[in-house]
Design a protein around this motif. Structure first.
Motif, PDB file in Angstrom:
ATOM      1  N   ASP A   1     -37.441  14.777  17.373  1.00 29.86           N
ATOM      2  CA  ASP A   1     -36.941  13.940  18.466  1.00 29.86           C
ATOM      3  C   ASP A   1     -36.967  12.468  18.126  1.00 29.86           C
ATOM      4  O   ASP A   1     -36.565  11.634  18.947  1.00 29.86           O
ATOM      5  N   GLY A   2     -37.468  12.104  16.969  1.00 33.45           N
ATOM      6  CA  GLY A   2     -37.520  10.702  16.563  1.00 33.45           C
ATOM      7  C   GLY A   2     -38.584   9.911  17.298  1.00 33.45           C
ATOM      8  O   GLY A   2     -38.445   8.700  17.500  1.00 33.45           O
ATOM      9  N   ARG A   3     -39.682  10.593  17.694  1.00 28.81           N
ATOM     10  CA  ARG A   3     -40.718   9.887  18.459  1.00 28.81           C
ATOM     11  C   ARG A   3     -41.904   9.477  17.564  1.00 28.81           C
ATOM     12  O   ARG A   3     -42.973   9.159  18.059  1.00 28.81           O
ATOM     13  N   CYS A   4     -41.713   9.536  16.265  1.00 29.24           N
ATOM     14  CA  CYS A   4     -42.820   9.186  15.349  1.00 29.24           C
ATOM     15  C   CYS A   4     -42.656   7.778  14.823  1.00 29.24           C
ATOM     16  O   CYS A   4     -41.552   7.241  14.754  1.00 29.24           O
ATOM     17  N   THR A   5     -43.796   7.231  14.402  1.00 26.56           N
ATOM     18  CA  THR A   5     -43.752   5.901  13.795  1.00 26.56           C
ATOM     19  C   THR A   5     -43.334   6.042  12.344  1.00 26.56           C
ATOM     20  O   THR A   5     -43.279   7.154  11.802  1.00 26.56           O
ATOM     21  N   ALA A   6     -43.085   4.916  11.719  1.00 25.36           N
ATOM     22  CA  ALA A   6     -42.662   4.940  10.309  1.00 25.36           C
ATOM     23  C   ALA A   6     -43.767   5.498   9.412  1.00 25.36           C
ATOM     24  O   ALA A   6     -43.523   6.239   8.451  1.00 25.36           O
ATOM     25  N   GLU A   7     -45.029   5.166   9.759  1.00 22.19           N
ATOM     26  CA  GLU A   7     -46.179   5.642   8.977  1.00 22.19           C
ATOM     27  C   GLU A   7     -46.279   7.144   9.059  1.00 22.19           C
ATOM     28  O   GLU A   7     -46.457   7.867   8.065  1.00 22.19           O
ATOM     29  N   GLN A   8     -46.045   7.718  10.287  1.00 21.15           N
ATOM     30  CA  GLN A   8     -46.126   9.170  10.450  1.00 21.15           C
ATOM     31  C   GLN A   8     -45.002   9.866   9.698  1.00 21.15           C
ATOM     32  O   GLN A   8     -45.182  10.948   9.129  1.00 21.15           O
ATOM     33  N   TRP A   9     -43.853   9.227   9.653  1.00 20.75           N
ATOM     34  CA  TRP A   9     -42.735   9.788   8.885  1.00 20.75           C
ATOM     35  C   TRP A   9     -43.082   9.872   7.401  1.00 20.75           C
ATOM     36  O   TRP A   9     -42.785  10.874   6.728  1.00 20.75           O
ATOM     37  N   ARG A  10     -43.663   8.807   6.912  1.00 15.90           N
ATOM     38  CA  ARG A  10     -43.985   8.812   5.473  1.00 15.90           C
ATOM     39  C   ARG A  10     -44.978   9.911   5.165  1.00 15.90           C
ATOM     40  O   ARG A  10     -44.889  10.618   4.152  1.00 15.90           O
TER      41      ARG A  10
ATOM     42  N   PHE B   1     -51.138  20.752  11.033  1.00 19.75           N
ATOM     43  CA  PHE B   1     -50.938  19.438  11.629  1.00 19.75           C
ATOM     44  C   PHE B   1     -49.450  19.079  11.608  1.00 19.75           C
ATOM     45  O   PHE B   1     -48.919  18.492  12.559  1.00 19.75           O
ATOM     46  N   PHE B   2     -48.780  19.445  10.502  1.00 18.36           N
ATOM     47  CA  PHE B   2     -47.335  19.168  10.389  1.00 18.36           C
ATOM     48  C   PHE B   2     -46.564  19.896  11.503  1.00 18.36           C
ATOM     49  O   PHE B   2     -45.639  19.335  12.122  1.00 18.36           O
ATOM     50  N   GLU B   3     -46.943  21.164  11.752  1.00 19.90           N
ATOM     51  CA  GLU B   3     -46.225  21.925  12.779  1.00 19.90           C
ATOM     52  C   GLU B   3     -46.422  21.311  14.155  1.00 19.90           C
ATOM     53  O   GLU B   3     -45.533  21.339  14.996  1.00 19.90           O
ATOM     54  N   THR B   4     -47.615  20.727  14.424  1.00 19.03           N
ATOM     55  CA  THR B   4     -47.817  20.082  15.731  1.00 19.03           C
ATOM     56  C   THR B   4     -46.961  18.824  15.852  1.00 19.03           C
ATOM     57  O   THR B   4     -46.608  18.415  16.974  1.00 19.03           O
ATOM     58  N   ARG B   5     -46.675  18.191  14.703  1.00 15.28           N
ATOM     59  CA  ARG B   5     -45.886  16.942  14.743  1.00 15.28           C
ATOM     60  C   ARG B   5     -44.377  17.210  14.646  1.00 15.28           C
ATOM     61  O   ARG B   5     -43.563  16.274  14.710  1.00 15.28           O
ATOM     62  N   LEU B   6     -44.005  18.498  14.487  1.00 12.16           N
ATOM     63  CA  LEU B   6     -42.604  18.852  14.190  1.00 12.16           C
ATOM     64  C   LEU B   6     -41.639  18.399  15.303  1.00 12.16           C
ATOM     65  O   LEU B   6     -40.598  17.794  15.036  1.00 12.16           O
ATOM     66  N   ASP B   7     -42.009  18.696  16.562  1.00 15.62           N
ATOM     67  CA  ASP B   7     -41.107  18.328  17.660  1.00 15.62           C
ATOM     68  C   ASP B   7     -40.891  16.815  17.710  1.00 15.62           C
ATOM     69  O   ASP B   7     -39.780  16.325  17.933  1.00 15.62           O
ATOM     70  N   ALA B   8     -42.020  16.080  17.519  1.00 16.84           N
ATOM     71  CA  ALA B   8     -41.920  14.607  17.566  1.00 16.84           C
ATOM     72  C   ALA B   8     -41.054  14.104  16.418  1.00 16.84           C
ATOM     73  O   ALA B   8     -40.271  13.154  16.587  1.00 16.84           O
ATOM     74  N   LEU B   9     -41.179  14.751  15.280  1.00 15.53           N
ATOM     75  CA  LEU B   9     -40.371  14.341  14.139  1.00 15.53           C
ATOM     76  C   LEU B   9     -38.874  14.577  14.425  1.00 15.53           C
ATOM     77  O   LEU B   9     -38.029  13.716  14.161  1.00 15.53           O
TER      78      LEU B   9
END
Lengths: 291, 184
Positions: free
Chosen positions: A15-24, A5-13
């Protein structure tokens, strides 16, 4: 959060396209997962186990295997770079290359130094002043002569050459040959044709001259005798005047008048003789015109 | 002294104006001549020839606003004519001590003057070691300050050619300066 799941979110992380909750959530996973941590640091540029020199070396190797380096392109723009004539973007490109290229940096420095010093060579003082020599050479020097003046000067110089007379004689000889053909025969023929006319002229001039010589001598003798002082003195003034008048009439007036009329007569005869001779010459067939 | 008045007087044959003209342009003409000569004496002779040619044709001088490029063109033509006659030697790679050119420095500070003179002499030597074409290009554009268009008119080449030749000549000069100063 799992690793997949982390690898799928990697690009968004990244590019700064994640919310604060997703960052945490991602941060919490990275704190506990070394593998995902290494991957995240690598792709985000934070993993740095090379120093600046190693990075530079790596860059040069990449450039050597691709474009060959930017030195040639930088040299083409270096003059404008030094002159401040480059567009801002090109200026940034060249500046960026110079930061990493000592050779081009030294060249740019030398170029800037030369550019600054070259205008000082615009007015150099000669070791020995030339003003005096120029003034001596140019004072009252006439303005450059016209073509005809120069031609005349050239002709005068040519005439002073020792071989000039030889060259002129050669040219005239050639012209003579061209005009007259065989000059020896032509001159012989001409002298034969001219001979009768020359004889007439010589006779017309020679005989009167002989007569003038003879009568002139007689007149001179009479004048000498008249000027010699008389043996008997003049007794009275009247007798003296009469004698003087008689002398004048006999020895001056009459001979002069006679001589003058004779001279006029002879001149007329000479002119007639020359006319006849020239008419005789011109009327003969095959006569060549004189050039 | 206003140039247009000086030129008018010279055209009219005023010898004082001519002397003032010679004094005013002596250094500049000598500098141009030095770009084509291989020694200071030859440059001096060339400079004299240039002034004599100017004097003989003073009735045909151009106006003041275009006088300087015209003067440079005339000077160049005289230098090339003379060099063709004398079959000039190629530019020397190095200058002997007895043929050192006098390079005046405007700086009053002695120590700075020494430094400037040193670097100036280095640049001069590098300039003298260039080929004739490169040296002439730098002489016309960088030293005498002619514009690209004026240089193109003097050399009878397109403006683009002048630009590229000028850049090439300057880079060549910089490389010579580096080589003479011992830097990599």
């Amino acid at each position: 959060m799992t690793c997949e799941f982390f690898e799928t979110r990697l690009d968004a992380l990244l590019d700064g396209r994640c919310t604060a909750e997703q960052w945490r959530e991602a941060d919490a996973h990275l704190a506990g997962c070394a593998r995902c941590r290494r991957v995240f640091d690598a792709v985000s540029g934070r993993a740095d186990d090379m120093d600046a020199g190693a990075h530079e070396s790596l860059s040069r190797q990449i450039l050597a295997k691709t474009s060959g380096g930017g030195c040639e392109a930088a040299r083409e723009r270096l003059c404008d770079f030094v002159d401040g004539a480059l567009a801002p973007f090109d200026r940034e490109l060249v500046g960026g290359h110079l930061v990493h290229c000592p050779a081009c940096t030294a060249l740019a420095a030398a170029l800037a130094e030369a550019t600054a010093l070259l205008p000082s060579f615009a007015a150099l003082p000669p070791r020995v002043g030339i003003v005096r020599d120029v003034m001596t050479a140019t004072s009252r020097r006439p303005i450059r002569p016209s073509f005809s003046d120069r031609l005349s000067a050239w002709a005068a110089r040519a005439a002073r050459r020792p071989r000039f007379s030889l060259e002129v004689a050669y040219v005239l000889t050639v012209l003579l040959l061209v005009v007259l053909g065989n000059p020896v025969d032509a001159f012989k023929e001409a002298s034969v044709r001219v001979q009768p006319g020359v004889s007439v002229v010589a006779d017309a001039v020679g005989r009167p001259l002989a007569r003038v010589r003879t009568s002139g001598g007689e007149t001179l003798s009479r004048v000498e005798r008249a000027l010699r002082p008389k043996a008997e003195p003049v007794s009275s003034l009247a007798e003296g005047k009469a004698l003087l008048g008689q002398w004048w009439q006999t020895y001056v007036d009459a001979p002069v008048r006679s001589t003058l009329s004779q001279l006029a007569d002879w001149a007329g005869r000479i002119v007639d003789a020359v006319r006849k001779a020239m008419a005789a010459w011109a009327s003969e067939p095959g006569t060549r015109p004189v050039r | 002294m206003e140039l247009s008045s000086l030129l008018d007087r010279c055209r009219q044959g005023d010898d004082l104006a001519w002397e003032a003209f010679v004094r005013q342009f002596e250094r500049r003409v000598y500098s141009i001549a030095s770009g084509y000569a291989s020694s200071p004496d030859e440059a001096r002779d060339l400079a004299q020839d240039i002034f004599i040619r100017l004097y003989e044709t003073r009735g045909r001088w151009v106006d003041a606003d275009v006088f300087t490029p015209w003067l440079i063109r005339v000077a160049r033509n005289v230098c090339l004519d003379q060099l063709r006659r004398k079959k000039a030697r190629p530019p020397a790679e190095d200058i002997q001590a007895d043929e050192m050119w006098d390079l005046a420095s405007p700086d009053a500070d002695p120590e700075a003057e020494l430094q400037i003179a040193g670097r100036q002499r280095l640049v001069w030597r590098a300039l003298r070691s260039l080929g004739q074409l490169s040296r002439e290009m730098i002489q016309l554009k960088e030293i005498q300050g002619l514009s690209l268009q004026e240089v193109a008119a003097v050399l009878h080449v397109p403006v683009g050619t002048v630009k590229s030749r000028s850049n090439r000549a300057r880079l060549e000069l910089a490389e010579k300066v580096l080589a003479l100063s011992g830097e990599p």
